[in-house]
Design a protein around this motif. Structure first.
Motif, PDB file in Angstrom:
ATOM      1  N   PRO A 105       0.768  -1.254   0.164  1.00  0.00           N
ATOM      2  CA  PRO A 105       0.077  -0.102   0.072  1.00  0.00           C
ATOM      3  C   PRO A 105       0.931   1.419   0.032  1.00  0.00           C
ATOM      4  N   ALA A 106       2.085   1.243   0.501  1.00  0.00           N
ATOM      5  CA  ALA A 106       2.895   2.502   0.570  1.00  0.00           C
ATOM      6  C   ALA A 106       3.287   2.994  -0.856  1.00  0.00           C
ATOM      7  N   ASP A 107       3.088   2.000  -1.878  1.00  0.00           N
ATOM      8  CA  ASP A 107       3.521   2.308  -3.073  1.00  0.00           C
ATOM      9  C   ASP A 107       2.352   3.494  -3.927  1.00  0.00           C
ATOM     10  N   TYR A 108       1.201   3.462  -3.188  1.00  0.00           N
ATOM     11  CA  TYR A 108      -0.051   4.113  -3.620  1.00  0.00           C
ATOM     12  C   TYR A 108      -0.283   5.239  -2.843  1.00  0.00           C
ATOM     13  N   HIS A 109       0.700   5.689  -2.014  1.00  0.00           N
ATOM     14  CA  HIS A 109       0.327   6.789  -1.014  1.00  0.00           C
ATOM     15  C   HIS A 109       0.108   8.174  -1.767  1.00  0.00           C
ATOM     16  N   ALA A 110       0.783   8.476  -2.861  1.00  0.00           N
ATOM     17  CA  ALA A 110       0.624   9.926  -3.502  1.00  0.00           C
ATOM     18  C   ALA A 110      -0.341   9.744  -4.201  1.00  0.00           C
ATOM     19  N   THR A 111      -0.963   8.632  -4.757  1.00  0.00           N
ATOM     20  CA  THR A 111      -2.097   8.620  -5.705  1.00  0.00           C
ATOM     21  C   THR A 111      -3.294   8.618  -4.590  1.00  0.00           C
ATOM     22  N   LEU A 112      -3.289   8.229  -3.430  1.00  0.00           N
ATOM     23  CA  LEU A 112      -4.304   7.982  -2.456  1.00  0.00           C
ATOM     24  C   LEU A 112      -4.645   9.439  -1.798  1.00  0.00           C
ATOM     25  N   LEU A 113      -3.444   9.987  -1.693  1.00  0.00           N
ATOM     26  CA  LEU A 113      -3.528  11.582  -1.281  1.00  0.00           C
ATOM     27  C   LEU A 113      -4.064  12.529  -2.029  1.00  0.00           C
ATOM     28  N   MET A 114      -3.838  12.157  -3.364  1.00  0.00           N
ATOM     29  CA  MET A 114      -4.443  13.139  -4.532  1.00  0.00           C
ATOM     30  C   MET A 114      -6.038  12.880  -4.664  1.00  0.00           C
TER      31      MET A 114
END
Length: 296
Positions: free
Chosen positions: A153-162
């Motif tokens: 899930p850490a790999d998706y942090h930027a996407t989820l934050l946006m």
């Protein structure tokens, strides 16, 4: 109090149907468990109905194809209901809008095109779903990680934050957090939804333990059996999915201890130690009707 049993046949005469989980109960993602297959075959031979109830984010046709590849005989089950099926219904009816951003693997592409007969009618009656970039989306459809064998899930942090900044709701097609694939632990869509909620985003769930998947399973069971109030047993290895879902639906649960929590109940995976099982279940504040080491 949870009764520990050694085989399904000990209690099967009490039930008209079982809602049986797949991963961890009937197979490990690579191979089927022969004893579990035999137990379901025996239940069906005695007149019971078997609905395979899985949090797989794909349509049931994809799951059936996977079962065929693992040589699970079709006389071990009557129908398949997936979290993907329940989530497809929500998507088609506009739960997260009609312009969606997709997070998932290539293997999950059929989610947008392959509908069971009852859902194909829903698709035909509604405007189409269009996949768009994140900046143009009304919502997110998440079936899992794009590369679940290597990503976290850490790999998706930027996407989820946006996505959270844009205020997009997420349709989570699989509430599971992790799953065993052979001897490896993989992250599922539920892990991304959990991370999204931790950032303040909104996630919508349609698989176990949430009601939509059980509603769909009951509808499909009714097409197989005319009984107005069938006695149903839910079988699964996920305490917060299978067991919690069954309890929430007012159904009996058979907890397979030798699945996700296999390291918690002593050295013999086939025989959970009641001294270890009781306090573990108490810590989860859930009490399944029965427990078994492995489905057989």
């Amino acid at each position: 109090m949870t009764d520990i049993i050694t085989k399904l046949a000990e209690i099967s005469p009490r039930y008209d149907a079982v809602f049986c989980d797949l991963w961890g109960c009937l197979h490990n993602g690579i191979a089927a468990y022969p004893a579990a297959v035999a137990a379901l075959q025996q239940f069906r031979a005695s007149g019971g109905r078997v609905i395979l109830l899985t949090n797989a984010p794909r349509p049931k046709s994809s799951v059936i194809a996977q079962l065929d590849q693992m040589a699970v005989p079709r006389d071990a089950w009557d129908d398949v209901v997936t979290s993907g099926d329940a989530a497809q219904y929500a998507m088609l009816t506009g739960a997260v809008g009609r312009r969606v951003y997709f997070i998932g693997a290539e293997k999950d592409e059929p989610f947008f095109t392959d509908f069971a007969e009852d859902l194909a009618a829903v698709a035909a009656a509604n405007p189409p779903i269009t996949r768009v970039p994140l900046s143009e989306a009304e919502g997110i459809v998440c079936t899992g990680l794009a590369e679940d064998a290597s990503e976290t899930p850490a790999d998706y942090h930027a996407t989820l934050l946006m996505a959270k900044t844009l205020g997009l709701p997420m349709l989570c097609a699989n509430p599971d957090i992790t799953v065993h694939w052979g001897d490896k632990l993989l992250y599922c869509a539920g892990a991304l939804a959990q991370a999204y909620e931790a950032l303040g985003g909104q996630a919508l769930y349609f698989g176990k333990p949430h009601p939509p998947i059980y509603d769909l399973a009951r509808r499909r069971l009714a097409l197989l059996d005319a009984k107005s109030d069938p006695q149903i047993l839910c079988i699964g290895d996920g305490v917060h999915t299978d067991v919690q879902g069954a309890i929430g639906e007012g159904l009996d649960a058979l907890f397979v201890t030798g699945g996700l929590a296999m390291d918690e109940f002593g050295p013999d995976v086939e025989a959970p130690d009641p001294v270890l099982l009781a306090p573990w279940l108490e810590s989860k504040m859930l009490t399944p009707t029965y427990a078994i080491g492995k489905l057989r």
